[in-house]
Design an enzyme around this catalytic site. Structure first.
Site: not given
Ligand code: PLP
Length: 281
Positions: A33, A100, A147, A179, A203
């Site tokens: 995302y 799945r 991300k 972070e 990130l």
């Protein structure tokens, strides 16, 4: 008022937006995302977000279902349809709908969704007062550079911090701050800003990327190295950056005042410079 959101090629009212329960984003968090800040109707650092998105997709071997230009158009369209001048646009791409199975499906079409969220990014009250941070253990996986939409460790961490009266949690591994749960962490000593170097441990923040350039242009020294919690407690100033907070002063860590306990001059300068550049850019 209902928002107009984007789902797989269509703009629909949020109550009519549908994604299958078999979507791999839902079943495996198999997706990535981006969140882009919107200030005065302008998308901030959009190209950098798209660069990072492309990288995240490559890392999980997922093809992008649209071009970057189409993504830009989708973002503009969402802003226009929702009268969004200040806030954020969230978007994610998942590996799509399939039975799945852990292995990647061969013919699934990836899912792309995006929506707006209003927020006062430039003048939230806590930008003036600064925020509190609580340290928490970093319990995440080894590929934090991607991300990923798998955010349970960050949700658990932010909740733990919130329950201690803090706004953000700083995740700690081997005594070193990695972070924030949804932000990059910085400390300031004298005129030097210290932040962790890029690696798979964090990130690569887009706001970080711009901030480092701005610091250089402002003749502020940046040291990219890991720092300890002890160092952070002894810092003159601390702050976080992210698309949704821009540059936000940290005035307390684990109930210890940082510096004077008020937002410091370096942090203030960086916040002002970041917002000015975003508005002018
Ligand atoms: N680090 C983590 C773990 C994040 O989730 C985020 C933002 O969501 C950031 C850093 C800051 O990244 P950016 O500046 O691109 O918003």
């Amino acid at each position: 008022m209902s928002r107009t959101v984007y789902v797989n090629g269509e703009f629909v009212a949020e109550e009519n937006a549908k994604v299958s329960i078999f979507d791999r984003g839902y079943l495996f968090a198999d997706g990535v995302y981006e969140v882009t800040a919107i200030i005065d109707g302008k998308m901030i650092d959009f190209d950098y977000h798209m660069e990072r998105l492309s990288r995240s997709l490559r890392q999980i071997a997922l093809d992008i279902p649209v071009t970057i230009d189409e993504l830009r158009t989708i973002h503009h369209e969402l802003m226009a349809r929702n009268n969004l001048s200040n806030g954020m646009i969230y978007m994610h791409i998942t590996r799509g709908v399939a039975d799945r199975n852990f292995t990647y499906p061969e013919n699934a079409r990836s899912t792309l969704i995006a929506f707006t969220q209003q927020a006062n990014l430039v003048n939230p009250p806590h930008a003036e007062t600064g925020v509190k941070v609580a340290t928490i253990p970093d319990i995440r996986w080894a590929r934090r550079d991607i991300k990923s939409i798998a955010l349970l460790p960050q949700a658990m961490g932010k909740q733990a911090a919130y329950e201690k009266g803090a706004y953000e949690g700083w995740m700690v591994e081997d005594g070193l701050v990695t972070e924030g749960t949804s932000s990059t962490a910085y400390i300031v000593k004298g005129a030097v800003i210290t932040t962790r170097p890029l690696s798979n441990s964090i990130l690569a923040g887009v706001t970080r990327r711009t901030l480092l350039t701005l610091a250089q242009e402002t003749n502020i020294t940046i040291e990219q190295r890991p720092f300890t919690v002890k160092e952070a407690l002894a810092a003159d100033e601390a702050f976080i950056t992210s698309a949704s907070t821009l540059v936000l002063p940290v005035v307390e860590i684990d109930s210890h005042k940082i510096g004077t306990g008020r937002p410091g001059p370096v942090t203030r300068k960086m916040r002002e410079t970041y917002i000015k550049t975003a508005r002018e850019g």
